[in-house]
Write an enzyme that holds these catalytic residues in place. Structure first.
Site, PDB file in Angstrom:
ATOM      1  N   GLU A  23      86.425 102.660 146.049  1.00 18.56           N
ATOM      2  CA  GLU A  23      85.207 101.874 146.262  1.00 18.56           C
ATOM      3  C   GLU A  23      84.463 101.535 144.965  1.00 18.56           C
ATOM      4  O   GLU A  23      83.291 101.841 144.815  1.00 18.56           O
ATOM      5  CB  GLU A  23      84.261 102.639 147.207  1.00 18.56           C
ATOM      6  CG  GLU A  23      84.873 102.900 148.564  1.00 18.56           C
ATOM      7  CD  GLU A  23      83.944 103.702 149.478  1.00 18.56           C
ATOM      8  OE1 GLU A  23      83.997 103.455 150.695  1.00 18.56           O
ATOM      9  OE2 GLU A  23      83.202 104.573 148.995  1.00 18.56           O
TER      10      GLU A  23
HETATM   11  C1  ACM Z   1      86.710 107.071 150.800  1.00 19.27           C
HETATM   12  O1  ACM Z   1      86.504 107.288 152.006  1.00 19.27           O
HETATM   13  N1  ACM Z   1      85.989 106.185 150.169  1.00 19.27           N
HETATM   14  C2  ACM Z   1      87.731 107.753 150.069  1.00 19.27           C
END
Ligand code: ACM
Length: 659
Positions: free
Chosen positions: A287
């Site tokens: 992310e």
């Molecule tokens: C995640 O759930 N961003 C690894």
């Protein structure tokens, strides 16, 4: 038993457990084995309530261990054991201490009351795990989890034979380890909530003693607000930064184009690599918000100079540099899905949070991989959903044998936006035990009914291991009432809490403005992810509809009456209490659900047809009552809907019960 052994056969007879219970050793023996057996006998004594006074005569359990296990658990090491229990004694055999550790837990699960006293039924077990990597990831950044939470979580993991503790130690909301090289990380990045290096060493030693590896995760280059609060020069944009107090994906990210970033990471990773003996080191990599990379003139200039054509390529460059640092300290990289980019070193282990396809994609590309998609405990899905997810099913079932061999196992994930030290146990357990079975037991062990029956046993047994999934429940409810009201009223709140299910992250994040400062002290926090009374009543209703008996009918009626009565007591408790105000409409709905159930039961019992349109209108009402309120869902609706549906489809179909 949970996880179920690979092979077992029940035998006639049983081994009595009395005051004279004692353990003998044949063959290899060391301090670690002694400690493990001491913990085992203490636990067996606690679990049975029997004080042990060994007489030095005949051993109840003989341990035959052939040799030492590595002091620090080795990925893929032998964990097999054999357990033979007869009326005359039990023998636990294993190649190494690790197998003995696993077998001792099985023995503990088998011990309990029989007709004549505490006993272990006679049995022959030959057991070994299906996957070598069976883990739990615990986020200690979103909500700080002090060391006792970690220790008791390791105890629970030991009980169900999990062997990897993945410690998510840094994120936007906190950097949770003491660094001596960069002390501002914990001084400015943690609100004072961090583990000292001494505590880390104790956790690692504690886990290793129990055959559990500890893998640290320092999530980079995104999820780094807490780092930048301490060292803003590492950021992609100039400015000042602070710890995040809310949840989500934030734009502060490390600057991958400056040498200073890698000098810093080299020192920090060197320091942490020495603290964590595991050969694997998790760098997160998930992310990454690239807004600051795109907005920075110097980063854009760097990209042009190095023919880097996208933010993905920039992250790949970053990973490549970090990988070289890890290599220097003898560590192998683990990263979330997003780290896969052309050029990523082949020994990287990919942790797939996006599901079976990204998992098998990693394996096809030659990477070893573990599955976490489908095992997100913070979503508070039923155990059956997680249990149905298999690392080698779906797209992964199409892998060639050599590709499939790269799937090392899986990890459940506990993100803690909506969990505190007080609530985390009930979010982990007992559902984590079902996932542990998925990772340990043969693939064809997947009967959901059997799983739930054993889960209900394990959830109680875990209390003896020190897990607090049940013990925090009633005190949390007492807090909700302000310890007021009669015990009758307090028990009505228990009935309400038991009839509902807490929503997970998806159901909660848009309901309130949540942050680290919001107390997790409402019913949604005390309520479990799954309602056992609702599940049990569903089974009873199914059984009664198929073959009605008076006993089952009475049992169903009694539960429905309890639900129907709940609002009265709740209204008594509720006036002037802000925590209970939001629950009054839920209690009212539970009362209506109980009433509908009783009416449906009456019609079915007496083979009467309800008035025209009654069933349809009740089904509609039930759909309304099932809609989440106060971030909880009325699980009680499910069994009652079955009763009304039976009436709607064929009112005369239920045979009358002879009285
Ligand atoms: C995640 O759930 N961003 C690894």
């Amino acid at each position: 038993m949970m996880p179920l052994p690979a092979h077992w056969e029940s035998r006639p007879g049983e081994l009595a457990i009395g005051n004279d219970f004692q353990v003998a050793f044949i063959g290899y023996r060391d301090a670690r084995l002694n400690d493990a057996v001491q913990r085992f006998t203490d636990r067996l004594s606690r679990q049975t309530g029997i004080p042990f006074f060994p007489k030095g005569t005949l051993a109840s359990l003989t341990i035959e261990c052939l040799g030492a296990a590595p002091t620090y658990p080795k990925p893929g090491e032998d964990e097999a054991y054999q357990l033979e229990v007869t009326g005359n004694g039990a023998t636990l055999r294993a190649k190494t201490t690790t197998g003995i550790l696993r077998g001792l837990e099985t023995f503990l699960q088998l011990a309990g009351p029989g007709e004549r006293g505490m006993r272990v039924p006679a049995i022959h077990i030959e057991d070994q795990p299906r996957f070598p990597w069976r883990g739990l990831m615990l986020d200690v950044s979103r909500h700080w989890m002090p060391a006792p939470v970690v220790f008791r979580t390791l105890d629970g993991m030991t009980s169900v034979k999990l062997n990897v503790f993945h410690w998510h130690l840094s994120d936007d909301q906190g950097f949770r380890v003491e660094s001596k090289s960069f002390p501002k990380l914990q001084q400015l990045g943690s609100d004072g909530h961090f583990y000292s290096q001494q505590t880390v060493k104790e956790v690692v030693a504690y886990a290793a003693d129990r055959g559990i590896r500890v893998i640290p995760e320092f999530d980079i280059p995104g999820h780094t607000s807490s780092w930048l609060a301490a060292y803003p020069d590492l950021a992609s944009m100039p400015g000042t930064y602070s710890i995040e107090r809310t949840w989500g994906i934030f734009h502060p990210v490390l600057d991958p184009t400056r040498e200073q970033t890698y000098t810093f990471l080299d020192t920090l990773i060197g320091e942490m690599a020495a603290l964590f003996p595991d050969p694997y080191f998790h760098i997160g990599g998930d992310e990454v918000d690239d807004a600051d990379w795109k907005a920075s003139a110097s980063i854009q200039k760097f990209e042009q100079a190095h023919q880097i054509k996208s933010s993905h390529e920039l992250q790949a460059y970053f990973n490549h540099r970090v990988q070289a640092i890890l290599q220097k300290y003898g560590k192998t990289m683990v990263g979330w899905d997003e780290v896969i980019e052309p050029g990523l070193a082949r020994d990287t282990v990919i942790q797939s949070w996006r599901g079976a396809e990204s998992l098998s994609d990693a394996a096809r590309k030659g990477y070893r991989a573990i599955l976490s998609g489908g095992y997100y405990l913070d979503h508070l899905k039923p155990a059956s959903e997680h249990y149905a997810v298999d690392p080698l099913a779906g797209d992964a079932a199409k892998l060639s044998p050599s590709e499939a061999a790269r799937i090392l196992g899986g990890e459940a994930c506990m993100w803690t936006e909506y969990a505190s030290p007080e609530t985390v146990d009930s979010r982990l357990w007992p559902r984590l035990a079902a996932i542990a079975e998925r990772f340990w037991s043969p693939q064809d062990i997947r009967d959901t009914g059997s799983m739930y029956a054993r889960l209900s046993f394990v959830t109680r047994l875990l209390a003896f291991a020190g897990v607090e999934n049940r013990s925090n429940f009633v005190p949390m409810l007492d807090r909700l009432t302000g310890n007021r009201g009669s015990l009758y009223e307090a028990s009505a709140l228990i009935d309400l809490a038991d009839a509902v299910e807490a929503l997970g992250i998806v159901g909660r994040r848009d309901e309130h403005k949540y942050s680290s400062l919001v107390p997790l002290n409402r019913l949604v926090d005390a309520a479990r992810p799954e309602s056992e009374p609702a599940r049990r009543l569903t089974l009873s209703v199914e059984a009664w509809l198929a073959a009605p008996t008076q006993d089952t009918g009475s049992l169903i009626r009694q539960q429905l009456l309890t639900w129907a009565m709940t609002p009265v007591a709740l209204h008594e408790l509720g006036s002037g209490n802000y925590l209970l105000t939001e629950l009054l409409p839920v209690a009212d709905n539970l009362g209506h659900v109980g009433d509908i159930g009783i009416k449906a039961l009456d019609f079915l019992d007496k083979r009467q047809s309800p008035p025209d349109g009654w069933a349809a209108s009740q089904l509609q009402a039930l759909t309304e009552y099932e809609k989440p309120k106060a971030e909880i869902r009325l699980a009680a609706v499910r069994p009652v809907r079955l009763l009304v549906e039976a009436l709607a489809s064929n009112p005369g179909s239920v045979k009358p019960v002879t009285r």
